[in-house]
Design a protein around this motif. Structure first.
Motif, PDB file in Angstrom:
ATOM      1  N   UNK A   1       0.763  -1.289   0.001  1.00  0.00           N
ATOM      2  CA  UNK A   1       0.002   0.070   0.252  1.00  0.00           C
ATOM      3  C   UNK A   1       0.779   1.304  -0.089  1.00  0.00           C
ATOM      4  N   UNK A   2       2.090   1.356   0.800  1.00  0.00           N
ATOM      5  CA  UNK A   2       2.766   2.653   0.796  1.00  0.00           C
ATOM      6  C   UNK A   2       3.374   2.779  -0.498  1.00  0.00           C
ATOM      7  N   UNK A   3       3.830   1.582  -1.267  1.00  0.00           N
ATOM      8  CA  UNK A   3       4.595   1.720  -2.517  1.00  0.00           C
ATOM      9  C   UNK A   3       3.562   2.117  -3.554  1.00  0.00           C
ATOM     10  N   UNK A   4       2.442   1.730  -3.696  1.00  0.00           N
ATOM     11  CA  UNK A   4       1.417   2.160  -4.559  1.00  0.00           C
ATOM     12  C   UNK A   4       0.949   3.604  -4.285  1.00  0.00           C
ATOM     13  N   UNK A   5       0.904   3.933  -2.921  1.00  0.00           N
ATOM     14  CA  UNK A   5       0.522   5.342  -2.781  1.00  0.00           C
ATOM     15  C   UNK A   5       1.759   6.223  -2.941  1.00  0.00           C
ATOM     16  N   UNK A   6       3.011   5.647  -2.705  1.00  0.00           N
ATOM     17  CA  UNK A   6       3.991   6.758  -3.314  1.00  0.00           C
ATOM     18  C   UNK A   6       3.988   6.924  -4.578  1.00  0.00           C
ATOM     19  N   UNK A   7       4.016   5.902  -5.357  1.00  0.00           N
ATOM     20  CA  UNK A   7       3.884   5.934  -6.816  1.00  0.00           C
ATOM     21  C   UNK A   7       2.813   7.121  -7.349  1.00  0.00           C
ATOM     22  N   UNK A   8       1.677   6.842  -6.695  1.00  0.00           N
ATOM     23  CA  UNK A   8       0.472   7.955  -7.109  1.00  0.00           C
ATOM     24  C   UNK A   8       0.852   9.287  -6.747  1.00  0.00           C
ATOM     25  N   UNK A   9       1.578   9.578  -5.509  1.00  0.00           N
ATOM     26  CA  UNK A   9       1.906  10.911  -4.931  1.00  0.00           C
ATOM     27  C   UNK A   9       3.042  11.487  -5.865  1.00  0.00           C
ATOM     28  N   UNK A  10       3.843  10.410  -6.553  1.00  0.00           N
ATOM     29  CA  UNK A  10       5.167  10.972  -7.424  1.00  0.00           C
ATOM     30  C   UNK A  10       4.446  11.391  -8.650  1.00  0.00           C
ATOM     31  N   UNK A  11       3.413  10.660  -9.231  1.00  0.00           N
ATOM     32  CA  UNK A  11       2.640  11.170 -10.215  1.00  0.00           C
ATOM     33  C   UNK A  11       2.224  12.465 -10.106  1.00  0.00           C
ATOM     34  N   UNK A  12       1.405  12.681  -8.984  1.00  0.00           N
ATOM     35  CA  UNK A  12       0.716  14.083  -8.796  1.00  0.00           C
ATOM     36  C   UNK A  12       1.755  14.955  -8.460  1.00  0.00           C
ATOM     37  N   UNK A  13       2.837  14.882  -7.936  1.00  0.00           N
ATOM     38  CA  UNK A  13       3.739  15.911  -7.392  1.00  0.00           C
ATOM     39  C   UNK A  13       4.609  16.371  -8.552  1.00  0.00           C
ATOM     40  N   UNK A  14       4.905  15.443  -9.606  1.00  0.00           N
ATOM     41  CA  UNK A  14       5.684  15.700 -10.724  1.00  0.00           C
ATOM     42  C   UNK A  14       4.557  16.795 -11.757  1.00  0.00           C
ATOM     43  N   UNK A  15       3.255  16.360 -11.627  1.00  0.00           N
ATOM     44  CA  UNK A  15       2.126  17.174 -12.353  1.00  0.00           C
ATOM     45  C   UNK A  15       2.309  18.488 -11.905  1.00  0.00           C
ATOM     46  N   UNK A  16       2.185  18.725 -10.729  1.00  0.00           N
ATOM     47  CA  UNK A  16       1.966  19.926  -9.881  1.00  0.00           C
ATOM     48  C   UNK A  16       3.287  20.804  -9.864  1.00  0.00           C
ATOM     49  N   UNK A  17       4.793  20.049  -9.968  1.00  0.00           N
ATOM     50  CA  UNK A  17       5.675  20.649  -9.930  1.00  0.00           C
ATOM     51  C   UNK A  17       6.232  20.806  -8.395  1.00  0.00           C
ATOM     52  N   UNK A  18       5.593  19.666  -7.637  1.00  0.00           N
ATOM     53  CA  UNK A  18       5.835  20.013  -6.159  1.00  0.00           C
ATOM     54  C   UNK A  18       7.143  19.062  -5.752  1.00  0.00           C
ATOM     55  N   UNK A  19       8.438  19.454  -6.067  1.00  0.00           N
ATOM     56  CA  UNK A  19       9.612  18.477  -6.082  1.00  0.00           C
ATOM     57  C   UNK A  19       9.996  18.130  -4.764  1.00  0.00           C
ATOM     58  N   UNK A  20       9.634  18.971  -3.664  1.00  0.00           N
ATOM     59  CA  UNK A  20      10.053  18.308  -2.302  1.00  0.00           C
ATOM     60  C   UNK A  20       9.354  17.048  -2.052  1.00  0.00           C
ATOM     61  N   UNK A  21       7.777  17.110  -2.397  1.00  0.00           N
ATOM     62  CA  UNK A  21       7.099  16.016  -2.365  1.00  0.00           C
ATOM     63  C   UNK A  21       7.548  14.901  -3.042  1.00  0.00           C
ATOM     64  N   UNK A  22       7.689  15.223  -4.389  1.00  0.00           N
ATOM     65  CA  UNK A  22       8.124  14.093  -5.330  1.00  0.00           C
ATOM     66  C   UNK A  22       9.623  13.324  -4.524  1.00  0.00           C
ATOM     67  N   UNK A  23      10.391  14.110  -4.128  1.00  0.00           N
ATOM     68  CA  UNK A  23      11.739  13.671  -3.613  1.00  0.00           C
ATOM     69  C   UNK A  23      11.510  12.458  -2.459  1.00  0.00           C
ATOM     70  N   UNK A  24      10.768  13.045  -1.503  1.00  0.00           N
ATOM     71  CA  UNK A  24      10.205  12.475  -0.314  1.00  0.00           C
ATOM     72  C   UNK A  24       9.522  11.108  -0.540  1.00  0.00           C
ATOM     73  N   UNK A  25       8.403  11.164  -1.757  1.00  0.00           N
ATOM     74  CA  UNK A  25       7.881  10.018  -2.211  1.00  0.00           C
ATOM     75  C   UNK A  25       8.681   8.994  -3.018  1.00  0.00           C
ATOM     76  N   UNK A  26       9.508   9.463  -3.519  1.00  0.00           N
ATOM     77  CA  UNK A  26      10.765   8.460  -4.151  1.00  0.00           C
ATOM     78  C   UNK A  26      11.326   7.771  -3.047  1.00  0.00           C
ATOM     79  N   UNK A  27      11.787   8.495  -1.934  1.00  0.00           N
ATOM     80  CA  UNK A  27      12.512   7.629  -0.884  1.00  0.00           C
ATOM     81  C   UNK A  27      11.491   6.979  -0.301  1.00  0.00           C
TER      82      UNK A  27
END
Length: 110
Positions: free
Chosen positions: A37-63
């Motif tokens: 669930x964490x892996x799938x949720x992180x992937x979804x957050x990465x997609x959303x963060x890239x779309x919005x340009x929220x790079x701190x969120x993207x980096x956090x969710x990649x980790x």
């Protein structure tokens, strides 16, 4: 298309928060389902963060994704009991009696 990225973000939030709630309430063990669930949720957050340009969120969710991925990789050989399979409980201070037990001092009454 924007609706798809928003849905991904909300879906990721639901996946991660639901898993966290379930583990925190004792409804779920912090095992493969939790990490998935964490892996799938992180992937979804990465997609959303890239779309919005929220790079701190993207980096956090990649980790977050990498941590969950490594945890799942390390769990791959661990056997989880099937639904309905009974696991023996080992109580503290009680000897493990799951293997063969020696027979000591058997006496026969005549």
């Amino acid at each position: 298309m924007e609706l798809l990225w928003e849905a991904a973000g909300w879906g990721g939030a639901v996946a991660i928060l639901s898993a966290y709630l379930a583990v925190s309430m004792g409804w779920l063990k912090a095992g493969k389902r939790f990490q998935s669930a964490n892996l799938i949720g992180a992937c979804a957050f990465i997609v959303n963060g890239v779309f919005h340009g929220a790079w701190p969120s993207v980096v956090t969710n990649v980790a977050w994704f990498l941590i969950s991925g490594v945890a799942l990789f390390r769990m791959r050989a661990v056997h989880e009991p099937a639904v309905g399979e009974v696991q023996p409980t080992q109580l503290p201070g009680v000897p493990d009696a799951t293997g063969p037990l020696p027979i000591v001092g058997v006496s026969r009454a005549v």
